[in-house]
Design a protein around this motif. Sequence first.
Motif, PDB file in Angstrom:
ATOM      1  N   HIS A 211       7.368  40.443 -12.876  1.00  0.00           N
ATOM      2  CA  HIS A 211       8.317  40.125 -13.933  1.00  0.00           C
ATOM      3  C   HIS A 211       9.677  39.786 -13.334  1.00  0.00           C
ATOM      4  CE1 HIS A 211       5.194  42.184 -16.260  1.00  0.00           C
ATOM      5  NE2 HIS A 211       5.682  41.526 -17.304  1.00  0.00           N
ATOM      6  N   PRO A 212      10.376  38.857 -13.962  1.00  0.00           N
ATOM      7  CA  PRO A 212      11.693  38.463 -13.428  1.00  0.00           C
ATOM      8  C   PRO A 212      12.703  39.587 -13.563  1.00  0.00           C
ATOM      9  CG  PRO A 212      11.356  37.525 -15.615  1.00  0.00           C
ATOM     10  CD  PRO A 212      10.049  38.158 -15.218  1.00  0.00           C
ATOM     11  N   ILE A 213      13.626  39.634 -12.605  1.00  0.00           N
ATOM     12  CA  ILE A 213      14.735  40.585 -12.691  1.00  0.00           C
ATOM     13  C   ILE A 213      15.961  39.781 -13.102  1.00  0.00           C
ATOM     14  CG2 ILE A 213      16.165  42.230 -11.459  1.00  0.00           C
ATOM     15  CD1 ILE A 213      13.634  43.395 -10.859  1.00  0.00           C
ATOM     16  N   ARG A 214      16.339  39.942 -14.333  1.00  0.00           N
ATOM     17  CA  ARG A 214      17.579  39.337 -14.807  1.00  0.00           C
ATOM     18  C   ARG A 214      18.285  40.369 -15.687  1.00  0.00           C
ATOM     19  NH1 ARG A 214      14.018  36.393 -18.489  1.00  0.00           N
ATOM     20  NH2 ARG A 214      14.682  36.777 -20.645  1.00  0.00           N
ATOM     21  N   PRO A 215      19.568  40.221 -15.908  1.00  0.00           N
ATOM     22  CA  PRO A 215      20.299  41.247 -16.646  1.00  0.00           C
ATOM     23  C   PRO A 215      19.718  41.506 -18.034  1.00  0.00           C
ATOM     24  CG  PRO A 215      21.816  39.743 -15.571  1.00  0.00           C
ATOM     25  CD  PRO A 215      20.457  39.147 -15.408  1.00  0.00           C
ATOM     26  N   VAL A 216      19.484  42.770 -18.331  1.00  0.00           N
ATOM     27  CA  VAL A 216      19.045  43.187 -19.665  1.00  0.00           C
ATOM     28  C   VAL A 216      20.309  43.576 -20.430  1.00  0.00           C
ATOM     29  CG1 VAL A 216      17.629  44.774 -21.005  1.00  0.00           C
ATOM     30  CG2 VAL A 216      16.865  44.043 -18.730  1.00  0.00           C
ATOM     31  N   THR A 217      20.687  42.754 -21.376  1.00  0.00           N
ATOM     32  CA  THR A 217      21.877  43.001 -22.183  1.00  0.00           C
ATOM     33  C   THR A 217      21.456  43.233 -23.624  1.00  0.00           C
ATOM     34  OG1 THR A 217      23.232  41.614 -20.725  1.00  0.00           O
ATOM     35  CG2 THR A 217      24.107  42.089 -22.921  1.00  0.00           C
ATOM     36  N   PRO A 218      21.447  44.481 -24.075  1.00  0.00           N
ATOM     37  CA  PRO A 218      21.030  44.751 -25.448  1.00  0.00           C
ATOM     38  C   PRO A 218      21.919  44.029 -26.464  1.00  0.00           C
ATOM     39  CG  PRO A 218      21.058  46.770 -24.158  1.00  0.00           C
ATOM     40  CD  PRO A 218      21.717  45.718 -23.328  1.00  0.00           C
ATOM     41  N   PHE A 219      21.300  43.644 -27.577  1.00  0.00           N
ATOM     42  CA  PHE A 219      22.018  42.949 -28.635  1.00  0.00           C
ATOM     43  C   PHE A 219      21.589  43.523 -29.983  1.00  0.00           C
ATOM     44  CE2 PHE A 219      18.145  40.710 -27.576  1.00  0.00           C
ATOM     45  CZ  PHE A 219      17.560  40.394 -28.794  1.00  0.00           C
ATOM     46  N   VAL A 220      22.455  43.364 -30.969  1.00  0.00           N
ATOM     47  CA  VAL A 220      22.183  43.897 -32.299  1.00  0.00           C
ATOM     48  C   VAL A 220      21.600  42.784 -33.173  1.00  0.00           C
ATOM     49  CG1 VAL A 220      23.177  44.974 -34.359  1.00  0.00           C
ATOM     50  CG2 VAL A 220      24.028  45.589 -32.077  1.00  0.00           C
ATOM     51  N   GLU A 221      20.518  43.119 -33.871  1.00  0.00           N
ATOM     52  CA  GLU A 221      19.855  42.153 -34.737  1.00  0.00           C
ATOM     53  C   GLU A 221      19.449  42.847 -36.031  1.00  0.00           C
ATOM     54  OE1 GLU A 221      17.148  38.910 -33.160  1.00  0.00           O
ATOM     55  OE2 GLU A 221      15.670  40.283 -34.026  1.00  0.00           O
ATOM     56  N   LEU A 222      19.672  42.177 -37.162  1.00  0.00           N
ATOM     57  CA  LEU A 222      19.277  42.721 -38.459  1.00  0.00           C
ATOM     58  C   LEU A 222      17.804  42.406 -38.708  1.00  0.00           C
ATOM     59  CD1 LEU A 222      20.422  44.179 -40.971  1.00  0.00           C
ATOM     60  CD2 LEU A 222      20.768  41.911 -41.994  1.00  0.00           C
ATOM     61  N   ARG A 223      17.012  43.442 -38.879  1.00  0.00           N
ATOM     62  CA  ARG A 223      15.583  43.289 -39.148  1.00  0.00           C
ATOM     63  C   ARG A 223      15.290  43.961 -40.479  1.00  0.00           C
ATOM     64  NH1 ARG A 223      12.634  43.836 -33.186  1.00  0.00           N
ATOM     65  NH2 ARG A 223      13.892  42.178 -32.218  1.00  0.00           N
ATOM     66  N   GLY A 224      14.985  43.124 -41.480  1.00  0.00           N
ATOM     67  CA  GLY A 224      14.926  43.643 -42.826  1.00  0.00           C
ATOM     68  C   GLY A 224      16.335  44.004 -43.252  1.00  0.00           C
ATOM     69  N   GLU A 225      16.549  45.236 -43.617  1.00  0.00           N
ATOM     70  CA  GLU A 225      17.882  45.706 -43.987  1.00  0.00           C
ATOM     71  C   GLU A 225      18.449  46.672 -42.957  1.00  0.00           C
ATOM     72  OE1 GLU A 225      17.597  47.367 -47.866  1.00  0.00           O
ATOM     73  OE2 GLU A 225      17.213  45.435 -48.849  1.00  0.00           O
TER      74      GLU A 225
END
Length: 250
Positions: A211-225
């Motif tokens: 698997h590639p090693i690239r920066p894991v930058t968490p992000f916020v996403e609205l799923r349903g409500e």
Amino acid sequence: MSDPASQKPIPAATLVIFRDAPDAPELLMVERAKAMTFAGGAMVFPGGRIDPEDHALADLHPAVPDAAARIAAIRETVEEAGLAIGLVPRPAPDTLADLRRKLHEGVGFARALHEAELTLDLAQLTPFARWLPAHRHMRIFDTLFFLARAPHGEATVDHTENVRLTWTTARALLDEADAGRATIIYPTRRNLERLALFSTFDAAVAHACAHPIRPVTPFVELRGEIEHLCIPDDLGYPITSEPMTGALRG
């Protein structure tokens, strides 16, 4: 006062240490002192900042990718757990104890290695992941994770930044956290879920290399409500989101 979000991330490295066990590999985890600003009271992998001297030592290993990060992970593991990973020849217990003492006293790693007649074998570490959060109002670390086999010898806590250490399977620590008996921050949880996939150290290494090693930058996403804290789904992690209400970011 400067906005923490505008500050540069702090380069860091951490080491995921495997040892064989009957049912699944055990990992070395340390509990951070509650007074620590970052991840106070949480269970984490040994590791810490990459120091300028780590970069100086890395100049002796120009062909090794991320050499300074590997050196920092080795140094921090000696300091925090008293384990000799990546040191050649394998130091005798008294030599290792003296090396650890010198590091705690502020002696430079290069000097301490020279006085102990030790060199570094950075190939003992396998790159696994890189995490680079982007949240506001919190200290941000740009952290490289490496895998390594546990050496012979007993790990002992340093009682400075950390208050205890334990060997545990990834699944067992996740269960402890879900039961409220342990604290783990978001990156640790995602990495433990990934590490729980592997029945051997070699399987973890093979997966990391695939698997590639690239920066894991968490992000916020609205799923349903419900807002979720998410990561990309192509980096080898079996679970890539968690409701924001339960996410502990550090």
